[in-house]
Design a protein around this motif. Structure first.
Motif, PDB file in Angstrom:
ATOM      1  N   ASP A 149      27.443  20.875 -43.308  1.00 47.78           N
ATOM      2  CA  ASP A 149      27.322  20.648 -44.756  1.00 47.78           C
ATOM      3  C   ASP A 149      26.187  19.674 -45.071  1.00 47.78           C
ATOM      4  N   GLU A 150      26.146  18.572 -44.316  1.00 51.48           N
ATOM      5  CA  GLU A 150      25.163  17.526 -44.629  1.00 51.48           C
ATOM      6  C   GLU A 150      23.749  17.923 -44.222  1.00 51.48           C
ATOM      7  N   CYS A 151      23.604  18.611 -43.103  1.00 52.40           N
ATOM      8  CA  CYS A 151      22.263  19.088 -42.720  1.00 52.40           C
ATOM      9  C   CYS A 151      21.764  20.068 -43.765  1.00 52.40           C
ATOM     10  N   HIS A 152      22.652  20.897 -44.272  1.00 52.76           N
ATOM     11  CA  HIS A 152      22.266  21.845 -45.320  1.00 52.76           C
ATOM     12  C   HIS A 152      21.854  21.099 -46.585  1.00 52.76           C
ATOM     13  N   ARG A 153      22.668  20.135 -46.968  1.00 51.02           N
ATOM     14  CA  ARG A 153      22.396  19.379 -48.196  1.00 51.02           C
ATOM     15  C   ARG A 153      21.057  18.650 -48.106  1.00 51.02           C
ATOM     16  N   ALA A 154      20.754  18.137 -46.900  1.00 51.25           N
ATOM     17  CA  ALA A 154      19.514  17.373 -46.725  1.00 51.25           C
ATOM     18  C   ALA A 154      18.366  18.264 -46.235  1.00 51.25           C
ATOM     19  N   SER A 155      18.595  19.590 -46.187  1.00 51.70           N
ATOM     20  CA  SER A 155      17.584  20.561 -45.713  1.00 51.70           C
ATOM     21  C   SER A 155      17.034  20.224 -44.323  1.00 51.70           C
ATOM     22  N   ILE A 156      17.911  19.788 -43.451  1.00 52.32           N
ATOM     23  CA  ILE A 156      17.496  19.523 -42.061  1.00 52.32           C
ATOM     24  C   ILE A 156      17.728  20.804 -41.246  1.00 52.32           C
ATOM     25  N   PRO A 157      16.665  21.371 -40.674  1.00 55.85           N
ATOM     26  CA  PRO A 157      16.842  22.609 -39.903  1.00 55.85           C
ATOM     27  C   PRO A 157      17.709  22.376 -38.661  1.00 55.85           C
ATOM     28  N   LEU A 158      18.589  23.315 -38.424  1.00 55.87           N
ATOM     29  CA  LEU A 158      19.486  23.211 -37.269  1.00 55.87           C
ATOM     30  C   LEU A 158      19.362  24.491 -36.452  1.00 55.87           C
ATOM     31  N   LEU A 159      18.850  24.350 -35.255  1.00 50.67           N
ATOM     32  CA  LEU A 159      18.752  25.497 -34.349  1.00 50.67           C
ATOM     33  C   LEU A 159      19.930  25.459 -33.384  1.00 50.67           C
ATOM     34  N   ILE A 160      20.668  26.551 -33.330  1.00 54.14           N
ATOM     35  CA  ILE A 160      21.757  26.660 -32.346  1.00 54.14           C
ATOM     36  C   ILE A 160      21.252  27.599 -31.254  1.00 54.14           C
ATOM     37  N   PHE A 161      21.137  27.058 -30.068  1.00 55.32           N
ATOM     38  CA  PHE A 161      20.515  27.799 -28.966  1.00 55.32           C
ATOM     39  C   PHE A 161      21.581  27.968 -27.883  1.00 55.32           C
ATOM     40  N   SER A 162      22.044  29.182 -27.697  1.00 58.39           N
ATOM     41  CA  SER A 162      23.221  29.364 -26.855  1.00 58.39           C
ATOM     42  C   SER A 162      23.096  30.506 -25.859  1.00 58.39           C
ATOM     43  N   ALA A 163      23.610  30.262 -24.677  1.00 62.97           N
ATOM     44  CA  ALA A 163      23.698  31.307 -23.666  1.00 62.97           C
ATOM     45  C   ALA A 163      25.006  32.086 -23.811  1.00 62.97           C
ATOM     46  N   GLY A 164      25.740  31.820 -24.870  1.00 70.82           N
ATOM     47  CA  GLY A 164      26.977  32.561 -25.145  1.00 70.82           C
ATOM     48  C   GLY A 164      26.667  33.886 -25.833  1.00 70.82           C
ATOM     49  N   VAL A 165      27.504  34.252 -26.794  1.00 72.78           N
ATOM     50  CA  VAL A 165      27.334  35.538 -27.477  1.00 72.78           C
ATOM     51  C   VAL A 165      27.157  35.261 -28.978  1.00 72.78           C
ATOM     52  N   GLY A 166      26.002  35.629 -29.520  1.00 70.74           N
ATOM     53  CA  GLY A 166      25.655  35.304 -30.905  1.00 70.74           C
ATOM     54  C   GLY A 166      26.671  35.802 -31.915  1.00 70.74           C
ATOM     55  N   ASP A 167      27.158  37.032 -31.714  1.00 66.14           N
ATOM     56  CA  ASP A 167      28.123  37.612 -32.665  1.00 66.14           C
ATOM     57  C   ASP A 167      29.409  36.782 -32.708  1.00 66.14           C
TER      58      ASP A 167
END
Ligand code: C5P
Length: 295
Positions: A149-167
């Motif tokens: 919520d706060e990263c969105h509100r402050a327009s801070i880009p958040l990259l989620i980089f995962s070796a899991g499954v995107g879906d």
């Protein structure tokens, strides 16, 4: 040292005894810069499984993306049996403090290839993914919703980089929080046919130790964010340290690592590699405390 004492006064969470810092002065300097430069200069890069999601919830081990598929009560029994056999064989290699990343990599490629092949045999649907996530013990860490919520509100880009499954990651976030437009997920995504059945994965495998050589570093993601010269990287694997290798214009990089397993054998190594090591914590309190100071 003097500065650090001031800083710990600023960020109460840093004083907690399960937080380990190898080089106090370095962390002090980087944190001061990141905080004084503010939200417009910051970007966050995070691993998913056992970083944004919990390793344990009230002491009970939680599901990773892959575990969701195993315990979801939808896929055939043979899937679970074979997936568990694969994990028995490869997880101890993934977390072996005696082996180098180079030595581990071929085993990880084998694991992901075999796991993806196994999943391909199940012709899973998107609806099944929703159901399995709802049935599972996968949980975002305490404070994850606040972070999003706060990263969105402050327009801070958040990259989620995962070796899991995107879906599966998207579905966990939809069910437990909000997937905002400042968030970008790079992971293994399933391909579905016209009837909505899974028919393999898109793009090359992302496994725990090739987060340095994947799509994101070749894409324009970091290039587009080159004015955001401060980066907070958060992960739980040594492979996660490479998640921001594509970001070339960095001024300040704060590396936070969760150490979830093999703590006694691994703590010293993690303290050398990560700036801040968090041991056995179910929350994102420390990261959120830093973000709170930045915004
Ligand atoms: O999101 P992250 O990059 O941490 O996801 C990878 C994790 O998923 C690994 O730590 C690995 O232990 C786990 N995994 C699994 N089953 C697989 C492949 C990976 O549990 N088939």
């Amino acid at each position: 040292m003097h500065h650090f004492i001031q800083l710990t006064d600023l960020i109460e969470e840093l004083k907690a005894c399960h937080i380990h810092i190898g080089d106090l002065e370095h962390v002090d300097a980087v944190l001061q810069n990141i905080i004084s430069d503010g939200p417009d200069k910051l970007q966050v890069v995070a691993d998913f499984d056992r970083t944004l999601s919990k390793y344990t919830h009230r002491g009970q081990i939680c599901a990773t993306c892959h575990n969701v598929l195993e315990e979801g009560g939808v896929l055939p029994d043979f899937y679970k049996e074979k997936a568990l056999k694969l994990r028995d064989k490869y997880f101890s290699i993934e977390t072996d403090p005696e082996m180098t990343i180079e030595e581990k990599t071929p085993y990880m490629i084998e694991w992901w290839t075999e796991a993806h092949d196994l999943l391909n045999m199940c012709h899973i649907t998107k609806e099944a993914v929703q159901k399995m996530v709802a049935n599972s013990t996968a949980k975002l860490r305490d404070g994850c919703k606040w972070l999003f919520d706060e990263c969105h509100r402050a327009s801070i880009p958040l990259l989620i980089f995962s070796a899991g499954v995107g879906d599966v990651i998207e579905e966990i976030i939809h069910q437990q929080s909000t997937l905002y437009d400042n968030m970008h997920i790079v992971s293994n995504y399933m391909n579905f046919d016209k009837e909505g059945k899974m028919v393999g994965f898109k793009n090359d495998i992302i496994h725990v130790f090739n987060k340095n050589e994947n799509a994101i570093h070749k894409s324009d993601y970091f290039e587009n964010l080159k004015d955001r010269v401060n980066i907070i990287l958060i992960g739980d694997s040594l492979g996660d340290l490479q998640m921001a290798d594509g970001a070339e214009h960095m001024k300040n990089k704060l590396k936070i690592g969760f150490l979830n397993t093999k703590v006694d054998e691994t703590l010293e190594l993690y303290k050398k590699k990560f700036d801040i090591v968090i041991v056995q914590d179910e929350s994102l309190d420390l990261l959120n405390a830093v973000i709170r100071k930045v915004i």
